[in-house]
Scaffold this motif. Sequence first.
Motif, PDB file in Angstrom:
ATOM      1  N   ARG A 166       0.829  -1.207   0.000  1.00  0.00           N
ATOM      2  CA  ARG A 166       0.000   0.000   0.000  1.00  0.00           C
ATOM      3  C   ARG A 166       0.863   1.256   0.000  1.00  0.00           C
ATOM      4  N   LEU A 167       1.936   1.243   0.792  1.00  0.00           N
ATOM      5  CA  LEU A 167       2.783   2.430   0.842  1.00  0.00           C
ATOM      6  C   LEU A 167       3.410   2.715  -0.520  1.00  0.00           C
ATOM      7  N   MET A 168       3.879   1.671  -1.197  1.00  0.00           N
ATOM      8  CA  MET A 168       4.478   1.875  -2.520  1.00  0.00           C
ATOM      9  C   MET A 168       3.445   2.398  -3.513  1.00  0.00           C
ATOM     10  N   ALA A 169       2.218   1.906  -3.440  1.00  0.00           N
ATOM     11  CA  ALA A 169       1.160   2.416  -4.315  1.00  0.00           C
ATOM     12  C   ALA A 169       0.884   3.890  -4.020  1.00  0.00           C
ATOM     13  N   ASP A 170       0.884   4.240  -2.744  1.00  0.00           N
ATOM     14  CA  ASP A 170       0.672   5.638  -2.365  1.00  0.00           C
ATOM     15  C   ASP A 170       1.827   6.523  -2.828  1.00  0.00           C
ATOM     16  N   MET A 171       3.037   6.011  -2.737  1.00  0.00           N
ATOM     17  CA  MET A 171       4.197   6.777  -3.219  1.00  0.00           C
ATOM     18  C   MET A 171       4.051   7.069  -4.713  1.00  0.00           C
ATOM     19  N   ASP A 172       3.641   6.064  -5.464  1.00  0.00           N
ATOM     20  CA  ASP A 172       3.443   6.255  -6.913  1.00  0.00           C
ATOM     21  C   ASP A 172       2.323   7.252  -7.183  1.00  0.00           C
ATOM     22  N   ALA A 173       1.205   7.115  -6.458  1.00  0.00           N
ATOM     23  CA  ALA A 173       0.071   8.016  -6.660  1.00  0.00           C
ATOM     24  C   ALA A 173       0.442   9.463  -6.344  1.00  0.00           C
ATOM     25  N   TRP A 174       1.325   9.649  -5.378  1.00  0.00           N
ATOM     26  CA  TRP A 174       1.695  10.988  -4.939  1.00  0.00           C
ATOM     27  C   TRP A 174       2.674  11.658  -5.891  1.00  0.00           C
ATOM     28  N   GLY A 175       3.441  10.842  -6.621  1.00  0.00           N
ATOM     29  CA  GLY A 175       4.350  11.431  -7.593  1.00  0.00           C
ATOM     30  C   GLY A 175       5.823  11.184  -7.364  1.00  0.00           C
ATOM     31  N   TYR A 176       6.177  10.247  -6.481  1.00  0.00           N
ATOM     32  CA  TYR A 176       7.587   9.883  -6.370  1.00  0.00           C
ATOM     33  C   TYR A 176       8.007   9.361  -7.747  1.00  0.00           C
ATOM     34  N   SER A 177       9.227   9.634  -8.137  1.00  0.00           N
ATOM     35  CA  SER A 177       9.695   9.243  -9.463  1.00  0.00           C
ATOM     36  C   SER A 177      10.869   8.280  -9.341  1.00  0.00           C
ATOM     37  N   PHE A 178      10.695   7.099  -9.904  1.00  0.00           N
ATOM     38  CA  PHE A 178      11.745   6.084  -9.863  1.00  0.00           C
ATOM     39  C   PHE A 178      12.140   5.707 -11.285  1.00  0.00           C
ATOM     40  N   ARG A 179      13.411   5.449 -11.470  1.00  0.00           N
ATOM     41  CA  ARG A 179      13.897   5.160 -12.823  1.00  0.00           C
ATOM     42  C   ARG A 179      13.281   3.912 -13.444  1.00  0.00           C
ATOM     43  N   LEU A 180      12.777   2.992 -12.645  1.00  0.00           N
ATOM     44  CA  LEU A 180      12.122   1.800 -13.194  1.00  0.00           C
ATOM     45  C   LEU A 180      10.614   2.001 -13.326  1.00  0.00           C
ATOM     46  N   GLY A 181      10.138   3.182 -13.014  1.00  0.00           N
ATOM     47  CA  GLY A 181       8.738   3.516 -13.236  1.00  0.00           C
ATOM     48  C   GLY A 181       7.814   3.395 -12.045  1.00  0.00           C
ATOM     49  N   SER A 182       8.218   2.666 -11.015  1.00  0.00           N
ATOM     50  CA  SER A 182       7.362   2.547  -9.836  1.00  0.00           C
ATOM     51  C   SER A 182       8.211   2.266  -8.606  1.00  0.00           C
ATOM     52  N   ALA A 183       7.643   2.578  -7.451  1.00  0.00           N
ATOM     53  CA  ALA A 183       8.334   2.308  -6.193  1.00  0.00           C
ATOM     54  C   ALA A 183       8.593   0.810  -6.031  1.00  0.00           C
ATOM     55  N   GLN A 184       7.613  -0.007  -6.380  1.00  0.00           N
ATOM     56  CA  GLN A 184       7.778  -1.443  -6.216  1.00  0.00           C
ATOM     57  C   GLN A 184       8.878  -1.996  -7.115  1.00  0.00           C
ATOM     58  N   ALA A 185       8.915  -1.574  -8.363  1.00  0.00           N
ATOM     59  CA  ALA A 185       9.967  -2.047  -9.273  1.00  0.00           C
ATOM     60  C   ALA A 185      11.336  -1.646  -8.740  1.00  0.00           C
ATOM     61  N   TRP A 186      11.463  -0.407  -8.277  1.00  0.00           N
ATOM     62  CA  TRP A 186      12.740   0.044  -7.707  1.00  0.00           C
ATOM     63  C   TRP A 186      13.099  -0.790  -6.484  1.00  0.00           C
ATOM     64  N   PHE A 187      12.150  -0.926  -5.543  1.00  0.00           N
ATOM     65  CA  PHE A 187      12.403  -1.633  -4.292  1.00  0.00           C
ATOM     66  C   PHE A 187      12.830  -3.078  -4.537  1.00  0.00           C
ATOM     67  N   GLU A 188      12.166  -3.748  -5.459  1.00  0.00           N
ATOM     68  CA  GLU A 188      12.434  -5.167  -5.703  1.00  0.00           C
ATOM     69  C   GLU A 188      13.627  -5.432  -6.610  1.00  0.00           C
ATOM     70  N   ARG A 189      13.957  -4.489  -7.522  1.00  0.00           N
ATOM     71  CA  ARG A 189      14.976  -4.806  -8.528  1.00  0.00           C
ATOM     72  C   ARG A 189      16.140  -3.822  -8.634  1.00  0.00           C
ATOM     73  N   ASP A 190      16.072  -2.709  -7.896  1.00  0.00           N
ATOM     74  CA  ASP A 190      17.095  -1.694  -8.137  1.00  0.00           C
ATOM     75  C   ASP A 190      17.546  -0.972  -6.869  1.00  0.00           C
ATOM     76  N   ALA A 191      17.237  -1.516  -5.710  1.00  0.00           N
ATOM     77  CA  ALA A 191      17.525  -0.807  -4.468  1.00  0.00           C
ATOM     78  C   ALA A 191      18.645  -1.445  -3.650  1.00  0.00           C
ATOM     79  N   ASP A 192      19.462  -2.273  -4.289  1.00  0.00           N
ATOM     80  CA  ASP A 192      20.547  -2.936  -3.553  1.00  0.00           C
ATOM     81  C   ASP A 192      21.483  -1.937  -2.879  1.00  0.00           C
ATOM     82  N   ASP A 193      21.763  -0.820  -3.548  1.00  0.00           N
ATOM     83  CA  ASP A 193      22.659   0.170  -2.959  1.00  0.00           C
ATOM     84  C   ASP A 193      22.036   0.810  -1.721  1.00  0.00           C
TER      85      ASP A 193
END
Length: 167
Positions: free
Chosen positions: A125-152
């Motif tokens: 739910r939080l990731m969906a809310d982040m997307d709805a609010w306008g957070y911008s992630f290079r993979l297009g969504s908070a969930q995609a970033w969190f699951e595939r691009d947030a190792d650093d």
Amino acid sequence: MHAASAIAPHDGTEDVLVLADVGFAPARALLARHALELVEVAAGAPIPGSYWGEREAGVIAHAVFARADTPVHSLLHEACHLIVAPAERRAAIHTDASDSQAEEDAACYLQIVLADALAGVGRARLMADMDAWGYSFRLGSAQAWFERDADDARAWLEQRGLLPRED
């Protein structure tokens, strides 16, 4: 480009969870576990230390300021900025808590993890809310970033012992 490259302006019509939905007491308890104070601001009053204004959470030193209409993602994000800030810098923080892109990424990652500690919120739910609010992630969504691009971001938090044990 990093995790959250920008947060877009919003018009307040997004359907996101607000603090009134989860209650001040559970949020206050969560922040207290990280030596932070949640200060309740009266309805309609300006929020001290708010970078974005309107109903967005604010930060001053070890305190996070919020109203009942403050989005949960905003509360968690600003709290996480304080959590990831070194203790010697935290006391001087007022309104703008971000020190680097690494800290911004770490705050985004940690807010998603901490969402699980609030009943009725959780990561999805939080990731969906982040997307709805306008957070911008290079993979297009908070969930995609969190699951595939947030190792650093995860490594940054692990090196500092800032992730809950269960994560």
